[in-house]
Structures are given as structure tokens and as C-alpha cells.
Design an enzyme around this catalytic site. Structure first.
Site, PDB file in Angstrom:
ATOM      1  N   ASN A  32       0.833  -1.217   0.000  1.00  0.00           N
ATOM      2  CA  ASN A  32       0.000   0.000   0.000  1.00  0.00           C
ATOM      3  C   ASN A  32       0.864   1.262   0.000  1.00  0.00           C
ATOM      4  O   ASN A  32       0.341   2.368   0.108  1.00  0.00           O
ATOM      5  CB  ASN A  32      -0.967   0.014   1.193  1.00  0.00           C
ATOM      6  N   LEU A  33       2.172   1.099  -0.088  1.00  0.00           N
ATOM      7  CA  LEU A  33       3.126   2.218  -0.175  1.00  0.00           C
ATOM      8  C   LEU A  33       3.055   3.131   1.056  1.00  0.00           C
ATOM      9  O   LEU A  33       3.440   4.296   0.983  1.00  0.00           O
ATOM     10  CB  LEU A  33       2.916   3.028  -1.465  1.00  0.00           C
ATOM     11  N   LEU A  59      -3.856  -4.452   2.534  1.00  0.00           N
ATOM     12  CA  LEU A  59      -4.392  -5.754   2.973  1.00  0.00           C
ATOM     13  C   LEU A  59      -5.737  -5.609   3.686  1.00  0.00           C
ATOM     14  O   LEU A  59      -6.485  -6.578   3.809  1.00  0.00           O
ATOM     15  CB  LEU A  59      -3.399  -6.476   3.885  1.00  0.00           C
ATOM     16  N   SER A 124       9.655 -11.555  14.278  1.00  0.00           N
ATOM     17  CA  SER A 124      10.747 -10.750  14.829  1.00  0.00           C
ATOM     18  C   SER A 124      11.254 -11.353  16.123  1.00  0.00           C
ATOM     19  O   SER A 124      10.482 -11.953  16.887  1.00  0.00           O
ATOM     20  CB  SER A 124      10.203  -9.351  15.098  1.00  0.00           C
ATOM     21  N   THR A 126      11.654  -9.795  18.536  1.00  0.00           N
ATOM     22  CA  THR A 126      10.927  -9.086  19.592  1.00  0.00           C
ATOM     23  C   THR A 126       9.973 -10.023  20.334  1.00  0.00           C
ATOM     24  O   THR A 126       9.610  -9.755  21.485  1.00  0.00           O
ATOM     25  CB  THR A 126      10.183  -7.859  18.998  1.00  0.00           C
ATOM     26  N   TYR A 148       3.434  -3.435  18.918  1.00  0.00           N
ATOM     27  CA  TYR A 148       4.010  -3.943  17.661  1.00  0.00           C
ATOM     28  C   TYR A 148       4.429  -5.407  17.838  1.00  0.00           C
ATOM     29  O   TYR A 148       4.057  -6.284  17.042  1.00  0.00           O
ATOM     30  CB  TYR A 148       5.222  -3.086  17.232  1.00  0.00           C
ATOM     31  N   LYS A 152       3.027  -9.283  16.249  1.00  0.00           N
ATOM     32  CA  LYS A 152       3.833 -10.376  15.671  1.00  0.00           C
ATOM     33  C   LYS A 152       3.526 -11.696  16.387  1.00  0.00           C
ATOM     34  O   LYS A 152       3.339 -12.744  15.756  1.00  0.00           O
ATOM     35  CB  LYS A 152       5.336 -10.055  15.779  1.00  0.00           C
ATOM     36  N   PHE A 177      16.451 -10.945  13.486  1.00  0.00           N
ATOM     37  CA  PHE A 177      17.172 -10.163  14.487  1.00  0.00           C
ATOM     38  C   PHE A 177      17.301  -8.727  13.947  1.00  0.00           C
ATOM     39  O   PHE A 177      16.282  -8.130  13.620  1.00  0.00           O
ATOM     40  CB  PHE A 177      18.444 -10.906  14.921  1.00  0.00           C
ATOM     41  N   ARG A 290      16.934   3.701  26.607  1.00  0.00           N
ATOM     42  CA  ARG A 290      15.626   3.842  25.971  1.00  0.00           C
ATOM     43  C   ARG A 290      14.670   2.848  26.645  1.00  0.00           C
ATOM     44  O   ARG A 290      14.998   1.648  26.745  1.00  0.00           O
ATOM     45  CB  ARG A 290      15.764   3.518  24.476  1.00  0.00           C
ATOM     46  N   GLY A 292      12.263   0.008  27.539  1.00  0.00           N
ATOM     47  CA  GLY A 292      11.924  -1.215  26.801  1.00  0.00           C
ATOM     48  C   GLY A 292      13.126  -1.917  26.200  1.00  0.00           C
ATOM     49  O   GLY A 292      13.025  -3.071  25.777  1.00  0.00           O
TER      50      GLY A 292
END
Ligand code: WQD
Length: 331
Positions: A32-33, A59, A124, A126, A148, A152, A177, A290, A292
Site C-alpha cells: 500500500n506504499l 491488505l 521478529s 521481539t 508492535y 507479531k 534479528f 531507551r 523497553g
């Protein structure tokens, strides 16, 4: 038979399209750019000599997704499309859940309706949350620290449940990673909108003079030099990992692989390598940690080597050289 690449004009998607086309696959891109440009399709053509078919479709537009499957003979999907900014996901959780999860559900509904049962999903590292030990293996406990990451993890669960219910499906979950670097042509690479969240695009913009200095988020971690340690992997190796993953799609059910190098480098080691390889000074300041962030995160990547015959081969120096070559070629 074609391979549909969702998010194919994005950073990892575009490198994967190049790799697949060079290996003889017919690639169709859906994007969808929202975080990439259509000109990438032309760059893929410049590199490979073949222009992939491109659909500017979201999507969330189920009818649009249906049309892509109606118009093509797709037997495999490589699913990259999704929102990926950690900080933004904390501010806009429902947008993240809607976009990433509903988008994936639309995709798999249309796959099933069109007898397409092979999917590689862009997950990910994560999903390992704050791992108790490193290197991280695929069977480590899963948890997340931001919406986020939760998208996932939820999508991994949805795809796993789907495979339990319907043995026609085969799914590979690839846990990336820290991908950095760019194609040697310098035509495609990581070019985020606005101020970058991730380390390497921030470093390359400091190198270019677009940003004044790098903030190094903490030097009091329990690591070799106090700064965060990550498993930086060349995006070309990551792209090749998707091709290798096709092998695991031959059997039904879910397969899970870490895609990393198995080596950790600290933020300061990455800066050193970048400065040395490119002969550019990167001014930096140490700032607070930072929220998290974790001290160390690197893969045990032996499962992918054993089962897929895939191994990362590019060095940190190559990653730093290609990342700078790409950034310095952007107008
Ligand atoms: C790497 C190291 C920072 C920027 C994130 C997501 C993850 C994945 C990849 C993608 C850390 C330090 C960074 C800066 C710094 N998702 N750093 N100054 O946090 O390992 O992973 O991106 O889609 O889900 O969490 O990557 O590149 O942001 O940070 O000092 O300006 O660099 O503290 O130690 P991370 P990163």
C-alpha cells in the site's frame, strides 16, 4: 506459479524480491506504499532485468486482495506487509492491531479461498521479550513489551492454530534479528520516513549530516562496553533466508527459524566499524537508556543452518559499507 510478496516495496521485501527473481521465481508485489515508494519496483527491474507485477493495494481491502488472487496463479505468499514502529505502536495500539492482524486475516482468508496454502511470515526476535539468556533459541519463552511485538506474537499464534485446524497449510515463521545494510547497487535499502528509530539508519543520516549526532541509549548495561548488544544481519542474508525457507514449506504445519548471524556486536562496536570502513566520524552522545530496551539480544541460528542449509555470510564491515553506500546515493 507465482510468489506473492506483501510489503514487497519495503526494505526487507524489496531485497527478497530481488533474491527470488534472480533465483528464477515469478514475483508479484502487493504493497500500500505506506512506508515505501513505487519507484522501488523500477529499481528491482534495474537490478534483475525483470519488472515484477505490482498492485498498490492495502491488505485491509479484502476485495482488492481477492482480485490479486483472482488474477494470478499464486502458490506461495511471503508476508512482510505491516506497521513496524515500536514507539508509534504504543501510541496507536488499535491501529497496529487492526492493520497487522486484520490485514493478515484477510490475506489468509483469500489464500484459503484460492487454494493457496504456503506462507512465510515476517516475524521478529521481539517475540522473545526480555530473554533470560543468550544466544536465543526458537523454543525460548515468548512475551512482548509493546503492541508492535504483540501483533507479531498474535499472528504467529493465529497461523499456528490455522495449521493445527487445516493440514493443507504450511507456514514458516521467520524471526528476524537486526537487519541492516543494503543491496550492492545502492538502489534499494533502508530509507525510513522522518527521524529513524533504528540504529543504522540513524548512523547513516549522522554520517550524511542530516542529523547532528547519534544518541547512544545507555552505556551502563552489563555488556562488553556497557552499550546494547545486537545480532546485526545483512539484509541480503536475510533475503536469502526466505528463499531457503521455501524448503520448509514442503511439509505441512508450522516451522520456526531464527534468522540472525549468531554474533552480537555492541552499539559502540558498530559505530567503530562504520567509522573505520567508511572513513567518516560519527559524533555521538551517551544518553539515558531507551525504555523497553534489553542489554543483549543475539540468535542461536543453528536450526536454520541444520534444517534449511542457510547461514549468514556477510560481515559487519560489509553491512556498514553497503548501508553508507546506499544512504550517500539518496538524493
Ligand atoms: C539497536 C541498539 C538501542 C537507536 C527494534 C525493534 C525490533 C525490530 C528491530 C522491527 C539498541 C541502540 C538505537 C539510536 C541507540 N523490529 N540505539 N541509538 O531495539 O534491537 O530492535 O528494531 O521491525 O522489534 O524493537 O533495534 O536499531 O532500534 O536498536 O543507541 O538512535 O541500538 O538502544 O541497543 P532494536 P534498534
Amino acid at each position: 506459479m507465482s510468489v506473492l510478496v506483501t510489503g514487497g516495496t519495503g526494505y526487507i521485501g524489496s531485497h527478497t524480491c530481488v533474491d527470488f527473481i534472480e533465483k528464477g521465481k515469478e514475483v508479484i508485489i502487493l504493497d500500500n506504499l505506506s512506508n515505501s515508494k513505487e519507484e522501488v519496483v523500477g529499481f528491482i527491474e534495474q537490478i534483475t532485468g525483470i519488472r515484477p507485477k505490482f498492485y498498490n493495494i492495502d491488505l485491509l481491502d479484502r476485495e482488492g486482495v481477492k482480485r490479486v488472487f483472482d488474477e494470478n496463479d499464486i502458490d506461495t505468499v511471503i508476508h512482510f506487509a505491516g506497521l513496524k514502529a515500536v514507539g508509534e505502536s504504543v501510541a496507536k495500539p488499535i491501529e497496529y492491531y487492526h492493520n497487522n492482524i486484520t490485514g493478515t486475516l484477510n490475506l489468509i482468508f483469500e489464500m484459503r479461498d484460492h487454494d493457496c496454502f504456503k506462507l512465510v511470515f515476517s516475524s521478529s526476535a521481539t517475540v522473545y521479550g526480555k530473554p533470560e539468556t543468550v544466544p536465543i533459541k526458537e523454543d525460548f519463552p515468548l512475551s512482548t513489551t509493546n503492541p508492535y511485538g504483540t501483533t507479531k506474537l498474535y499472528i504467529e499464534r493465529i497461523l499456528t492454530d490455522l495449521c493445527v485446524a487445516d493440514d493443507r497449510f504450511s507456514v514458516v515463521l521467520l524471526r528476524y534479528f537486526n537487519p541492516i545494510g543494503a543491496h550492492d547497487s545502492a538502489l534499494i535499502g533502508d530509507n525510513p520516513n522522518g527521524i529513524p528509530n533504528n540504529l543504522m539508519p540513524y548512523v547513516t543520516r549522522v554520517a550524511k549530516g542530516t542529523l547532528p549526532h547519534l544518541n547512544v541509549f545507555g552505556n551502563d548495561y552489563d555488556t562488553c562496553d556497557g552499550t546494547g548488544v545486537r545480532d546485526f544481519i545483512h539484509v541480503l542474508d536475510l533475503a536469502a533466508g526466505h528463499y531457503a525457507a521455501l524448503k520448509a514449506l514442503e511439509k505441512s504445519g508450522v516451522s520456526i527459524y531464527n534468522l540472525g548471524t549468531g554474533n552480537g556486536y555492541s552499539v559502540l562496536q558498530l559505530i567503530d566499524a562504520f567509522e573505520r570502513v567508511n572513513n567518516i566520524k560519527i559524533p555521538y552522545q551517551i544518553t539515558d537508556r531507551r525504555p523497553g530496551d534489553i542489554a543483549e539480544c543475539y540468535a542461536d541460528a543453528s536450526k536454520a543452518e541444520r534444517e534449511l542449509g542457510w547461514k549468514a555470510v556477510h560481515t559487519l564491515d560489509e553491512m556498514c559499507a553497503s548501508a553508507w553506500k546506499f544512504e550517500s546515493s539518496i538524493k
